[in-house]
Design a protein around this motif. Structure first.
Motif, short mmCIF file in Angstrom:
data_model
loop_
_atom_site.label_atom_id
_atom_site.label_comp_id
_atom_site.label_asym_id
_atom_site.label_seq_id
_atom_site.Cartn_x
_atom_site.Cartn_y
_atom_site.Cartn_z
N ARG A 107 0.87 -1.22 0.03
CA ARG A 107 -0.11 0.00 -0.07
C ARG A 107 0.88 1.29 0.08
O ARG A 107 1.77 1.46 0.90
CB ARG A 107 -0.84 -0.03 1.49
CG ARG A 107 -2.02 -0.09 1.07
CD ARG A 107 -3.06 0.03 2.37
NE ARG A 107 -2.59 0.28 3.89
CZ ARG A 107 -3.15 1.03 4.75
NH1 ARG A 107 -4.44 0.97 4.61
NH2 ARG A 107 -2.55 1.19 5.73
N ALA A 138 -7.96 -3.24 5.25
CA ALA A 138 -8.30 -1.77 5.88
C ALA A 138 -9.06 -1.12 4.81
O ALA A 138 -10.38 -0.94 5.01
CB ALA A 138 -6.97 -1.36 6.14
N GLY A 196 -4.94 5.20 7.44
CA GLY A 196 -5.50 3.95 6.91
C GLY A 196 -5.11 2.79 7.72
O GLY A 196 -5.33 1.45 7.44
N GLY A 203 -2.00 -2.66 14.81
CA GLY A 203 -0.75 -1.91 14.34
C GLY A 203 -0.57 -2.57 12.89
O GLY A 203 -1.47 -3.07 12.43
N ASP A 204 0.72 -2.71 12.65
CA ASP A 204 1.22 -3.06 11.30
C ASP A 204 1.42 -4.44 11.35
O ASP A 204 2.46 -5.06 12.05
CB ASP A 204 2.30 -2.29 10.88
CG ASP A 204 2.67 -2.67 9.40
OD1 ASP A 204 2.99 -4.02 9.18
OD2 ASP A 204 2.81 -1.77 8.54
N ALA A 205 0.53 -5.40 10.68
CA ALA A 205 0.45 -6.73 10.77
C ALA A 205 1.82 -7.43 10.52
O ALA A 205 2.87 -8.33 10.95
CB ALA A 205 -0.50 -7.37 9.94
N1 URA Z 1 -2.42 -2.66 7.43
C1 URA Z 1 -1.96 -3.19 8.63
O1 URA Z 1 -0.99 -3.90 8.81
N2 URA Z 1 -2.42 -2.79 9.77
C2 URA Z 1 -3.73 -1.66 9.67
O2 URA Z 1 -4.12 -1.39 10.52
C3 URA Z 1 -4.02 -1.41 8.17
C4 URA Z 1 -3.21 -2.00 7.07
#
Ligand code: URA
Ligand code: PRP
Length: 213
Positions: A107, A138, A196, A203-205
Motif C-alpha cells: 500500500r 483496511a 489507513g 498495528g502493522d501486521a
Molecule cells: N495494514 C496493517 O498492517 N494494519 C492496519 O491497521 C492497516 C493496514
C-alpha cells in the motif's frame, strides 16, 4: 456497515481470546506469529467446510469402510505479501496439500493505493478454489486488487477471502465489488484512522509478524 450475505464475521470465544492477545502491543513476534497461525486454522475449519470431497475405502484394523476425504488438488491459497504469509501454515495445518500462490502488493503510504510487485500462482489456478489470505482488511484496496488479478488475468471463478481483522470500510468495498466472493473475518473493528490503520486494530501486521519495527 451494510449487511452483505457473502460476509461471515466469526463470533467464537476461542477466536476472540486469541485476538485479544494478538492486539496486545506487548505480545512478542514469536507469540504473534503463533497466534496468527492458530486463528487462521480456526477460521479455515469454517471457511473450507464446502471443499470438494470424494469417497475412498479405508481398511480399519477390524473391517473396511468408505469414508469421505478432501480432493487434494482442489484448493490454492494465495497470501498477499507480506503479512498474508503469516496465515499460510494455519491453512496447511488443516489442508496440507493446498498449493500456494504469492501475490506481492504494498500500500502506498500516501495514497493508500495498492501496488502490485510480484505474482507467481500455481498451474491451473482457474480450476481451483482460491483462498486469498491477508490478516488486515483496511481500505480493501489490496484485497480488491488481488481478487481482480485472480479473476481477470487468471480466470478464477471460486474465490474466498480470509482476513483476521477488518475495518467496515474494507468489508464494504470488497463485498460490494465482489458479491460472489465469500469473505471471512474474525473481528470487525470500528474504523480507519487518517493513515489507513484499523482502529483499534493491532498495528502493522507485517512488521509485527516479521519483527521489522
Ligand atoms: N495494514 C496493517 O498492517 N494494519 C492496519 O491497521 C492497516 C493496514
Ligand atoms: C498491509 C496489510 C494488507 C494491506 C491492507 O500491507 O498486510 O495487505 O496493508 O490494507 P488495505 O486494505 O488498505 O489495502 P502493507 O501494504 O503494509 O504491506 P506488508 O504486508 O508488506 O507490510
Amino acid at each position: 456497515m451494510q449487511k452483505f450475505e457473502n460476509v461471515t464475521i466469526f463470533n467464537h470465544p476461542l477466536i476472540s481470546h486469541k485476538i485479544a492477545l494478538l492486539r496486545d502491543k506487548n505480545t512478542d513476534t514469536k507469540h504473534f506469529r503463533e497466534l496468527v497461525e492458530e486463528i487462521t486454522a480456526l477460521m479455515a475449519y469454517e471457511a473450507l467446510k464446502d471443499v470438494p470431497t470424494k469417497k475412498i475405502v479405508v481398511e480399519t484394523p477390524l473391517e473396511s469402510c468408505s469414508q469421505n476425504v478432501v480432493v487434494d488438488d482442489s484448493i490454492a491459497i494465495v497470501p498477499i505479501l507480506r503479512a498474508g504469509l503469516g496465515m499460510v501454515n494455519g491453512v496447511h495445518m488443516l489442508f496440507p496439500t493446498a498449493k500456494v500462490g504469492h501475490i506481492g502488493i504494498y500500500r502506498d503510504e500516501e495514497s493508500l493505493l495498492p501496488n502490485e510487485y510480484y505474482c507467481k500462482l500455481p498451474e491451473n489456478i482457474k480450476d481451483k478454489i482460491c483462498i486469498v489470505l491477508d490478516p488486515m482488511l483496511a481500505t480493501g484496496g489490496s484485497a480488491k486488487a488481488t481478487i481482480d488479478i485472480l479473476k481477470k488475468k487468471y480466470g478464477c471463478k471460486k474465490i474466498k477471502l480470509m482476513s483476521i481483522i477488518a475495518a467496515p470500510e474494507g468489508v464494504d468495498a470488497v463485498a460490494k465489488d465482489h458479491k460472489d466472493v465469500k469473505i471471512f473475518v474474525s473481528a470487525l473493528d470500528r474504523q480507519l484512522n487518517e493513515k489507513g490503520y484499523i482502529l483499534p486494530g493491532l498495528g502493522d501486521a507485517g512488521d509485527r509478524l516479521f519483527g521489522t519495527k
